[in-house]
Motif scaffolding. Sequence first.
Motif, short mmCIF file in Angstrom:
data_model
loop_
_atom_site.label_atom_id
_atom_site.label_comp_id
_atom_site.label_asym_id
_atom_site.label_seq_id
_atom_site.Cartn_x
_atom_site.Cartn_y
_atom_site.Cartn_z
N GLY A 187 40.38 -14.62 -36.59
CA GLY A 187 41.28 -15.99 -36.33
C GLY A 187 41.34 -16.49 -37.52
N GLN A 188 40.48 -16.50 -38.83
CA GLN A 188 40.67 -17.39 -39.94
C GLN A 188 41.60 -16.55 -40.45
OE1 GLN A 188 39.89 -20.24 -40.62
NE2 GLN A 188 39.86 -20.11 -43.15
N ALA A 189 41.56 -15.32 -40.45
CA ALA A 189 42.70 -14.34 -41.34
C ALA A 189 43.86 -14.86 -40.69
CB ALA A 189 42.51 -13.08 -40.93
N ILE A 234 48.67 -27.62 -36.78
CA ILE A 234 48.35 -28.51 -35.46
C ILE A 234 47.19 -27.74 -35.05
CG2 ILE A 234 49.07 -28.95 -33.38
CD1 ILE A 234 52.13 -28.85 -34.43
N GLU A 235 45.89 -28.35 -34.45
CA GLU A 235 45.12 -27.82 -33.77
C GLU A 235 44.91 -28.70 -32.57
OE1 GLU A 235 41.66 -26.27 -35.93
OE2 GLU A 235 40.73 -26.48 -34.15
N SER A 236 44.94 -28.46 -31.14
CA SER A 236 45.04 -29.32 -30.23
C SER A 236 44.43 -28.42 -29.17
CB SER A 236 46.22 -29.88 -29.99
OG SER A 236 46.55 -30.60 -28.77
N VAL A 295 35.72 -9.42 -33.99
CA VAL A 295 36.28 -10.44 -34.52
C VAL A 295 37.82 -10.11 -34.84
CG1 VAL A 295 36.41 -11.79 -36.64
CG2 VAL A 295 34.13 -11.12 -35.49
N LEU A 296 38.92 -10.74 -34.29
CA LEU A 296 40.15 -10.35 -34.27
C LEU A 296 41.09 -11.62 -34.35
CD1 LEU A 296 41.24 -7.31 -34.60
CD2 LEU A 296 41.72 -7.50 -32.29
N GLY A 297 42.06 -11.49 -34.83
CA GLY A 297 43.23 -12.79 -34.75
C GLY A 297 44.56 -12.08 -34.58
N SER A 347 30.05 -18.60 -31.83
CA SER A 347 31.40 -18.10 -31.35
C SER A 347 31.61 -18.06 -29.84
CB SER A 347 31.61 -16.72 -32.26
OG SER A 347 32.98 -16.32 -31.79
N TRP A 348 32.16 -18.77 -29.48
CA TRP A 348 32.45 -19.17 -27.98
C TRP A 348 33.26 -18.24 -27.58
CZ3 TRP A 348 37.38 -20.81 -27.88
CH2 TRP A 348 37.81 -21.82 -28.70
N GLY A 349 33.47 -18.43 -26.10
CA GLY A 349 34.68 -17.82 -25.27
C GLY A 349 34.13 -16.51 -24.63
#
Length: 397
Positions: free
Chosen positions: A82-84, A149-151, A213-215, A333-335
Amino acid sequence: MKDLTRVVHHPTVSHEGFASLSVPTHRASTITFPDAEGFDNRRKRAPDGYFYGMYGTPTTRTLQAQLSELEGAERTMIVPSGQAAIALVFLTVLVPGDKVLIPDCVYPPTRLLCTRYLAARGIQHEVYEPLIGAGIGDLIDARTKLIWIESPGSTTMEIGDTAAITRAARQKGVLTGCDNTWATPLLFKPLAHGVDFATEALTKYIAGHSDIVLGSISVRDKQLYQRLWETQQVVGVGVSADDCFLALRGLETLGVRLAHCGRVSTEFASRLQQFPAVTRVMHPALPSSPGHEFWLRDFTGASGVFSVLLHPRTWPVLNPALSAMRVFTLGASWGGTHSLIGQRPVKDDRTLRAWTDEGPILRISIGLEDPDDLWEDLERLFTALGGPLTDRTDASP
Ligand SMILES: *Cc1c(COP(=O)(O)O)cnc(C)c1O
């Protein structure tokens, strides 16, 4: 053919009659070509065709296509985290002399990308108030090239007016991006609200089992995809087909997992407000949560992550009480399917408006365990954190 050749070359077998519901895991570094001309012209297949393993295999393409359908996108790129995904958007859009606007509640590594990496390369950032809405227009100058944006906001859960921000950005020719990890495209579709780049940490709800871990980055504009692809190529971030397979598998159950986690988190968020140890519950579905009206307007539901601000007097008992939890696990690392809890201080991550609350903040991620077992665990925790707070007037933070 001799044995040393036979061990290297796989025989061709029939796929006739093989029909599976599972997406095949196609692994590749090398893509082969039937003739020399095809090999010489391989780059002409970019960005959608196959010509080099790093740029995707049919497994990657399946995940890309499925996410594009869900996001309402023309193209989706899969990246290693996700950060990438966030970093690749910033590196694609911004060059020295440019400026990016980020909300004060941004995922902390996004802020670090600005302060620790981009600043030294002549790219500036300015922090904005998450509920700024159309007021964002006043912060846009000639150097502003991206609004992030982060909402809801990381940990503190503010919901912004995304459409008002993207309208102001569009009027001034500025691109916008949105980290949509909390909602996933099932609960909010950033591209439908005028956002140019929608990023997801597939790591969280979409993969959903805390094991990869993936984005992803989704766009409506093919030109923007071409620009992202050019960055991906030089930065060299490819993904494994096995991880894409796991994300595809997770995606199949996303609907029921998210509906369950959202229902339980909303119920728990509301009940937790009753405990004397609790100063404030931060959950977009609660009317007291900042931007709740935009959540009602724009989102089709809640996911399972929310936060609780505790009374400062809980500090001395906090760690022993958390360590004694039986069903919740301490983790970040939630979800996933396992419910998580942990302390998330935000004080040091605020630069625009100082965070003045002195109490600890807990972030909670609801998983798939029986809600009764989860509630029993939370009840035990919040009781241990403080019945009548007057018992501990001597304890200071
Ligand atoms: C976890 C997270 C990310 C980063 O995801 P990784 O795959 O762990 O890099 C980005 N944004 C938000 C909001 C997150 O919670």
